[in-house]
Write an enzyme that holds these catalytic residues in place. Structure first.
Site, PDB file in Angstrom:
ATOM      1  N   TYR A  39      -5.490  14.226  34.578  1.00  0.00           N
ATOM      2  CA  TYR A  39      -4.889  14.500  35.949  1.00  0.00           C
ATOM      3  C   TYR A  39      -3.693  13.893  35.893  1.00  0.00           C
ATOM      4  O   TYR A  39      -2.661  14.623  35.805  1.00  0.00           O
ATOM      5  CB  TYR A  39      -5.950  14.693  37.184  1.00  0.00           C
ATOM      6  CG  TYR A  39      -4.593  15.684  38.211  1.00  0.00           C
ATOM      7  CD1 TYR A  39      -5.150  16.528  38.098  1.00  0.00           C
ATOM      8  CD2 TYR A  39      -4.264  15.321  39.172  1.00  0.00           C
ATOM      9  CE1 TYR A  39      -4.190  17.370  39.341  1.00  0.00           C
ATOM     10  CE2 TYR A  39      -3.004  15.218  40.228  1.00  0.00           C
ATOM     11  CZ  TYR A  39      -2.990  16.851  40.349  1.00  0.00           C
ATOM     12  OH  TYR A  39      -2.715  17.563  41.336  1.00  0.00           O
TER      13      TYR A  39
ATOM     14  N   SER B  86       2.776  15.617  39.809  1.00  0.00           N
ATOM     15  CA  SER B  86       1.704  14.647  40.997  1.00  0.00           C
ATOM     16  C   SER B  86       3.168  13.419  41.375  1.00  0.00           C
ATOM     17  O   SER B  86       2.913  13.047  40.606  1.00  0.00           O
ATOM     18  CB  SER B  86       0.272  15.137  41.114  1.00  0.00           C
ATOM     19  OG  SER B  86      -0.826  14.018  41.766  1.00  0.00           O
TER      20      SER B  86
HETATM   21  N1  LIG Z   1      -3.252  20.062  47.903  1.00  0.00           N
HETATM   22  C1  LIG Z   1      -2.661  18.497  46.757  1.00  0.00           C
HETATM   23  O1  LIG Z   1      -3.180  17.575  47.504  1.00  0.00           O
HETATM   24  C2  LIG Z   1      -2.214  18.188  45.443  1.00  0.00           C
HETATM   25  C3  LIG Z   1      -1.279  17.026  45.335  1.00  0.00           C
HETATM   26  C4  LIG Z   1      -0.153  17.097  44.433  1.00  0.00           C
HETATM   27  C5  LIG Z   1       0.151  18.053  43.001  1.00  0.00           C
HETATM   28  N2  LIG Z   1      -0.612  19.704  44.058  1.00  0.00           N
HETATM   29  C6  LIG Z   1      -0.293  19.948  42.357  1.00  0.00           C
HETATM   30  O2  LIG Z   1      -0.305  20.833  43.424  1.00  0.00           O
HETATM   31  C7  LIG Z   1      -0.126  22.804  42.389  1.00  0.00           C
HETATM   32  C8  LIG Z   1      -1.401  23.271  43.781  1.00  0.00           C
HETATM   33  O3  LIG Z   1      -2.635  23.075  44.218  1.00  0.00           O
HETATM   34  P1  LIG Z   1      -3.613  23.350  45.910  1.00  0.00           P
HETATM   35  O4  LIG Z   1      -3.813  22.605  46.051  1.00  0.00           O
HETATM   36  O5  LIG Z   1      -2.592  24.639  45.533  1.00  0.00           O
HETATM   37  O6  LIG Z   1      -4.921  23.348  44.120  1.00  0.00           O
HETATM   38  P2  LIG Z   1      -5.043  24.779  45.061  1.00  0.00           P
HETATM   39  O7  LIG Z   1      -6.693  24.355  44.421  1.00  0.00           O
HETATM   40  O8  LIG Z   1      -5.260  25.294  46.240  1.00  0.00           O
HETATM   41  O9  LIG Z   1      -5.094  26.276  43.664  1.00  0.00           O
HETATM   42  C9  LIG Z   1      -4.786  26.180  42.772  1.00  0.00           C
HETATM   43  C10 LIG Z   1      -4.457  27.914  42.046  1.00  0.00           C
HETATM   44  O10 LIG Z   1      -4.582  27.464  40.561  1.00  0.00           O
HETATM   45  C11 LIG Z   1      -5.482  28.455  40.190  1.00  0.00           C
HETATM   46  N3  LIG Z   1      -5.527  27.865  38.034  1.00  0.00           N
HETATM   47  C12 LIG Z   1      -6.618  27.186  38.216  1.00  0.00           C
HETATM   48  N4  LIG Z   1      -6.244  27.521  36.954  1.00  0.00           N
HETATM   49  C13 LIG Z   1      -5.381  28.137  36.517  1.00  0.00           C
HETATM   50  C14 LIG Z   1      -5.905  28.614  35.208  1.00  0.00           C
HETATM   51  N5  LIG Z   1      -6.497  28.375  34.047  1.00  0.00           N
HETATM   52  N6  LIG Z   1      -5.008  29.611  35.200  1.00  0.00           N
HETATM   53  C15 LIG Z   1      -4.526  30.092  36.520  1.00  0.00           C
HETATM   54  N7  LIG Z   1      -3.952  29.535  37.518  1.00  0.00           N
HETATM   55  C16 LIG Z   1      -5.180  29.184  37.781  1.00  0.00           C
HETATM   56  C17 LIG Z   1      -6.462  28.499  41.016  1.00  0.00           C
HETATM   57  O11 LIG Z   1      -7.341  29.162  40.653  1.00  0.00           O
HETATM   58  C18 LIG Z   1      -5.966  28.099  41.670  1.00  0.00           C
HETATM   59  O12 LIG Z   1      -5.617  30.063  42.913  1.00  0.00           O
HETATM   60  C19 LIG Z   1      -1.185  21.846  41.564  1.00  0.00           C
HETATM   61  O13 LIG Z   1      -0.239  22.065  40.377  1.00  0.00           O
HETATM   62  C20 LIG Z   1      -1.722  20.235  42.017  1.00  0.00           C
HETATM   63  O14 LIG Z   1      -2.146  19.490  41.078  1.00  0.00           O
HETATM   64  C21 LIG Z   1      -1.537  19.581  44.569  1.00  0.00           C
END
Ligand SMILES: NC(=O)c1ccc[n+]([C@@H]2O[C@H](COP(=O)([O-])OP(=O)(O)OC[C@H]3O[C@@H](n4cnc5c(N)ncnc54)[C@H](O)[C@@H]3O)[C@@H](O)[C@H]2O)c1
Length: 251
Positions: free
Chosen positions: A155, A142
């Site tokens: 985070y 991220s």
């Molecule tokens: N959305 C953003 O703006 C953003 C920005 C930077 C990085 N990210 C990263 O991208 C990735 C996906 O993010 P997203 O926005 O799609 O999030 P999201 O919350 O929509 O999806 C995350 C998924 O991870 C699953 N999860 C959570 N804990 C878990 C566990 N212990 N074991 C297995 N699954 C688990 C959740 O059930 C969910 O389906 C993450 O690593 C997040 O940190 C997201």
């Protein structure tokens, strides 16, 4: 062009957001996908993939549990005979809180899922890939792991560590056909960001103005970067954390 024809991909956190979109993207490029998530919404991802003629299997997995992660890898081997691409995507956002007020237990939870979860994935993924002549690992970082984003210390610390783990995996296995890279998204319009905006409505405007490119990224824009790193398109790329953040880190 099908970039992952007859290949096998494992994607964690694939019940939602970027993980689900990446699972669908990979399947549309010919991969059989192991959809892993702690949430059984992973079955919906499988249904969506199958409806489009793709192949997928859901395995309920808590990435912070090493036995679950081993079972996830085992599922790929048993169902599809190997593993070519692993995307360690699952994460939680944790609290939005200044460091001195950040709850200790919440910090541990964030480290357990966002760092240890990726560590287990990389460790057991490499074990399977070594036995099978190589593979590609992509992990989710991220912008918050590259620079400090206020009130996201847990985070950010976990994501920074994932970048470093990625470099270790890359150099330790570069001569065994395994590449390891990461993506560092900015603000992506997913359930995670919806949750943060629901709790702090004022953050929507701030999020929309964070990146030099206006607005929020679509999950597809991250999925295609993961496809690049997870396929032979990036055959000479290893050890990098690729920013996908509308120019945020260039400032
Ligand atoms: N959305 C953003 O703006 C953003 C920005 C930077 C990085 N990210 C990263 O991208 C990735 C996906 O993010 P997203 O926005 O799609 O999030 P999201 O919350 O929509 O999806 C995350 C998924 O991870 C699953 N999860 C959570 N804990 C878990 C566990 N212990 N074991 C297995 N699954 C688990 C959740 O059930 C969910 O389906 C993450 O690593 C997040 O940190 C997201």
């Amino acid at each position: 062009m099908q970039l992952l024809e007859d290949e096998v991909a494992v994607i964690t956190g694939a019940a939602s957001g970027i993980g689900r979109t990446t699972a669908e993207t990979f399947a549309s490029h010919g991969a059989s996908v192991v959809v892993a998530d702690v949430d059984d919404g992973g079955t919906d991802t499988v249904e969506r993939i199958e409806k489009n003629g793709g192949e997928a299997t859901f395995v309920q997995t808590d990435v912070s549990d090493p036995e679950d992660v081993q079972a996830m890898i085992e599922t790929a081997l048993e169902e599809y005979g190997g593993i070519d691409v692993l995307y360690n995507n699952a994460a939680i956002e944790g609290p939005v809180s200044r460091l001195h007020e950040y709850d200790d237990e919440a910090f541990e939870q964030v480290i357990d899922v966002n760092l240890k979860g990726v560590w287990y994935g990389i460790k057991y993924g490499i074990e399977a890939m070594r036995a099978d002549g190589g593979g590609r690992i992509v992990s989710a970082c991220s912008i918050g792991g590259e620079v400090a984003v206020p009130q996201y210390s847990g985070y950010g610390a976990a994501k920074a560590a994932v970048s470093n783990l990625t470099k270790h995996a890359a150099i330790e296995y570069a001569d065994e056909g395994i590449r390891a890279n990461a993506v560092a998204p900015g603000i992506v319009h997913t359930e995670m960001i919806e949750r943060v905006m629901a709790e702090n409505p004022a953050m929507e405007t701030q999020f929309r103005e964070t990146e030099p490119m206006p607005g929020l990224a679509d999950p597809e824009e991250i999925a295609t970067a993961v496809l690049f790193l997870g396929s032979d398109l990036s055959s000479r790329v290893t050890g990098v954390t690729l920013p996908v953040e509308g120019g945020y880190l260039a400032q």
